[in-house]
Design an enzyme around this catalytic site. Structure first.
Site, short mmCIF file in Angstrom:
data_model
loop_
_atom_site.label_atom_id
_atom_site.label_comp_id
_atom_site.label_asym_id
_atom_site.label_seq_id
_atom_site.Cartn_x
_atom_site.Cartn_y
_atom_site.Cartn_z
N GLU A 182 0.89 -1.18 0.00
CA GLU A 182 0.00 0.00 0.00
C GLU A 182 0.91 1.21 0.00
OE1 GLU A 182 -3.37 -0.02 -0.04
OE2 GLU A 182 -3.37 -2.20 -0.14
N GLU A 196 -6.38 -4.20 0.57
CA GLU A 196 -6.61 -4.51 1.98
C GLU A 196 -8.03 -4.15 2.35
OE1 GLU A 196 -3.52 -2.90 4.50
OE2 GLU A 196 -2.02 -4.19 3.57
P1 NAD Z 1 8.44 4.64 4.54
O1 NAD Z 1 8.32 3.85 3.30
O2 NAD Z 1 9.64 5.47 4.74
O3 NAD Z 1 8.40 3.69 5.83
C1 NAD Z 1 7.31 2.81 6.07
C2 NAD Z 1 7.79 1.69 6.98
O4 NAD Z 1 8.75 0.91 6.27
C3 NAD Z 1 8.49 2.14 8.25
O5 NAD Z 1 8.20 1.24 9.29
C4 NAD Z 1 9.96 2.05 7.88
O6 NAD Z 1 10.80 1.87 8.99
C5 NAD Z 1 9.97 0.82 6.99
N1 NAD Z 1 11.04 0.77 6.00
C6 NAD Z 1 11.72 1.81 5.46
N2 NAD Z 1 12.60 1.35 4.54
C7 NAD Z 1 12.46 0.00 4.51
C8 NAD Z 1 13.06 -1.03 3.74
N3 NAD Z 1 13.98 -0.76 2.82
N4 NAD Z 1 12.67 -2.29 3.93
C9 NAD Z 1 11.70 -2.58 4.85
N5 NAD Z 1 11.09 -1.65 5.61
C10 NAD Z 1 11.47 -0.37 5.43
O7 NAD Z 1 7.11 5.49 4.64
P2 NAD Z 1 6.74 6.59 5.72
O8 NAD Z 1 7.54 7.82 5.43
O9 NAD Z 1 6.79 5.98 7.07
O10 NAD Z 1 5.19 6.85 5.38
C11 NAD Z 1 4.75 7.76 4.44
C12 NAD Z 1 4.40 7.06 3.15
O11 NAD Z 1 3.46 6.03 3.39
C13 NAD Z 1 3.74 8.00 2.16
O12 NAD Z 1 4.29 7.77 0.88
C14 NAD Z 1 2.29 7.58 2.18
O13 NAD Z 1 1.58 7.86 0.99
C15 NAD Z 1 2.42 6.12 2.42
N6 NAD Z 1 1.17 5.58 2.96
C16 NAD Z 1 0.39 4.78 2.15
C17 NAD Z 1 -0.82 4.30 2.63
C18 NAD Z 1 -1.72 3.43 1.77
O14 NAD Z 1 -2.65 2.81 2.32
N7 NAD Z 1 -1.51 3.35 0.48
C19 NAD Z 1 -1.22 4.59 3.94
C20 NAD Z 1 -0.41 5.41 4.71
C21 NAD Z 1 0.79 5.88 4.22
#
Ligand code: NAD
Length: 480
Positions: free
Chosen positions: A248, A461
């Site tokens: 997502e 989901e």
């Molecule tokens: P992010 O991708 O930086 O991090 C999300 C999670 O992934 C965190 O727990 C982080 O520690 C972990 N993570 C980071 N790099 C990783 C890797 N290489 N391998 C495995 N895990 C890793 O995102 P963020 O900054 O925490 O959240 C914001 C983003 O989430 C925005 O782009 C937003 O649009 C998206 N988002 C999407 C939805 C949806 O339902 N589509 C919902 C909420 C947020």
């Protein structure tokens, strides 16, 4: 200084390496707790615990799993005030938003999947008189659930609850930016009767413990919500391992207002879509497309309302907009505003940081920002900003609106406003978007599968769809 611990095999434990990360309150800029910087040894312990718990949990009757999830939901309700406060301090969002939206939804997620566990069904197909096919659905084993910082416990439990309901053991990794609610939640698990090893919570950096979870051969599926670049990394890393993936990801969602819309309702909806949670919801409408004949009037009224939003201390009941989540994110959003100006955009309101008086003087606050004068193809209208920034643009007709709305690599959600029913159906069908709201925004029936088109994700989901994701289907064909 408050400490956050991992939760492994039914116990709260410090990371084996003893390393910790700072947890910062974005409204004050102060470090207020520390969390584990978990590593491979912690993961090995969590996977071993899950492995030992796996068979019993998979074989537990659905009613038993449902009973435990319901008990957990009751405990969330009992601890709602503490959880809402932790959510507010971790994220910088107004306390009343955490209390009204996030924490009730955590309990709702758990109850929804408690109930779904007992209603889950599989299919059977008769082949005339020659054979009967039926499908057995088995849990996958141990799965990884990785979630972001914007709706921390809400999104984490939206994964954990169906994974557990379907009979899996879970290694959960909350965002290192907002770990507190997941920690408080993990402290409720024993009391709820979750057997040890069934749900393990590991804290730490995404590019360390997150990657280790993704790479671990003992974890057979990854359910991830977060940024599109991270999703791409996870997809690439798991490509040769054939893990099940649900991704997502990000969005650049259009709000489309036609001249025949109920304009008061459209204004309310567009404002909420733009600025809820400081614009940090993946479903936020960050591109506001308005039909040219009403453009100037609608724009002026929208800007007036954006200006009236109160930015300030998240603990104050009158606050509409709290802090953005971190210093790094503040810099990213402010840089995006600078880029919009460089691209030729005019800032109609906002565009600057806010320094509230008192305890929040060192926090990261940004005034709700409306930008005009950019075309659909510029970076401001193509890249996710994920902050209180909306770009407003006129359009001429339905085709023009749809072309602009579909012009990004994302396709998560759209909101369209019109009183012409036929137009609503036509435009909804033409939008490349996993979710289309008509004359509303952020209304959610948990039975409805949700997810993105294009770079906004893979998989859906919601409802039974997630229970199917967390199971392996075995088809049995019996010759009669
Ligand atoms: P992010 O991708 O930086 O991090 C999300 C999670 O992934 C965190 O727990 C982080 O520690 C972990 N993570 C980071 N790099 C990783 C890797 N290489 N391998 C495995 N895990 C890793 O995102 P963020 O900054 O925490 O959240 C914001 C983003 O989430 C925005 O782009 C937003 O649009 C998206 N988002 C999407 C939805 C949806 O339902 N589509 C919902 C909420 C947020």
């Amino acid at each position: 200084m408050e400490k956050i611990y991992n939760y492994i095999d039914g116990r709260t434990v410090a990371p084996v390496n003893g390393n910790e990360l700072d947890n910062v309150d974005p409204a004050t800029g102060a470090v207020y707790s520390q969390l584990p910087d978990s590593d491979a040894e912690d993961l090995a312990m969590a996977v071993a615990a899950a492995e030992s718990a796996r068979e019993n949990w998979a074989q537990a009757p659905a009613e038993e799993r449902a009973r435990i999830l319901n008990r957990l939901a009751d405990l969330v309700d009992d601890n709602a005030d503490d959880l809402a406060l932790a959510e507010c301090v971790d994220t910088g969002k107004p306390l009343h938003v955490a209390a009204r939206l996030d924490i009730p939804r955590v309990a709702a997620n758990l109850r929804f999947y408690a109930s779904a566990a007992t209603q889950f069904f599989s299919e059977s197909h008769a082949m005339g008189t020659s054979a009967i096919n039926y499908t057995l659905r088995e849990p996958l084993g141990t799965v990884g659930c990785i979630s972001p910082w914007n709706l921390p416990l809400y999104l984490l439990t939206w994964k954990i609850a169906p994974a557990l309901a379907a009979g899996n053991c879970v290694i959960a990794k909350p965002s290192e930016v907002t770990p507190m609610t997941a920690y408080l939640f993990s402290r409720l698990l024993n009391q709820a009767g979750v057997p040890k090893g069934v749900l393990n919570v590991l804290h730490g950096r995404g590019n360390r413990i997150g990657r280790l979870i993704v790479d671990h051969p003992g974890i057979s599926a990854i359910s991830f919500t977060g940024g599109t670049a991270t999703g791409a990394d996870i997809a690439a890393r798991t490509a040769g391992m054939f893990k099940k993936l649900s991704l997502e990801l990000g969005g650049k969602n259009p709000t489309i207002v036609f001249a025949d819309a109920d304009q008061e309702k459209a204004l309310d909806g567009a404002l909420r879509a733009a600025f809820s949670n400081q614009g940090q919801i993946c479903l936020c409408g960050s591109r506001l497309l308005v039909e040219r004949s009403i453009y100037e009037d609608f724009r002026d009224r929208f800007v007036e309302r954006a200006r009236a939003l109160i930015v300030g201390d998240p603990l104050e009941p009158g606050t509409d907009q709290g802090a953005v989540v971190s210093a790094a994110h503040f810099d990213k959003v402010m840089a995006a505003i600078g880029r919009a100006r460089n691209e030729g955009g005019q800032t109609l309101c906002g565009g600057e940081s806010v320094k509230p008086e008192g305890r929040c003087a060192n926090g990261w606050f940004i005034r709700p920002t409306v930008i005009e004068g950019l075309d659909a193809s510029c970076k401001t209208n193509q890249e996710e900003i994920f902050g209180p920034v909306v770009s407003i643009m006129p359009f001429d007709d339905e085709d023009d609106a749809v072309a602009a709305a579909n012009s990004t690599r994302y396709g998560l959600a759209a909101s369209l406003w019109s009183q012409d029913v036929s137009r609503c159906h036509r435009v909804a069908a033409a939008l490349q978007s996993g979710l289309v709201w008509v004359n509303c925004w952020m209304l959610r029936d948990l039975r409805t599968p949700m997810g993105g088109f294009k770079h906004s994700g893979v998989g859906r989901e919601g409802g039974f769809e997630t229970l199917r994701f967390f199971t392996e289907a075995k088809n049995v064909c019996i010759s009669i």
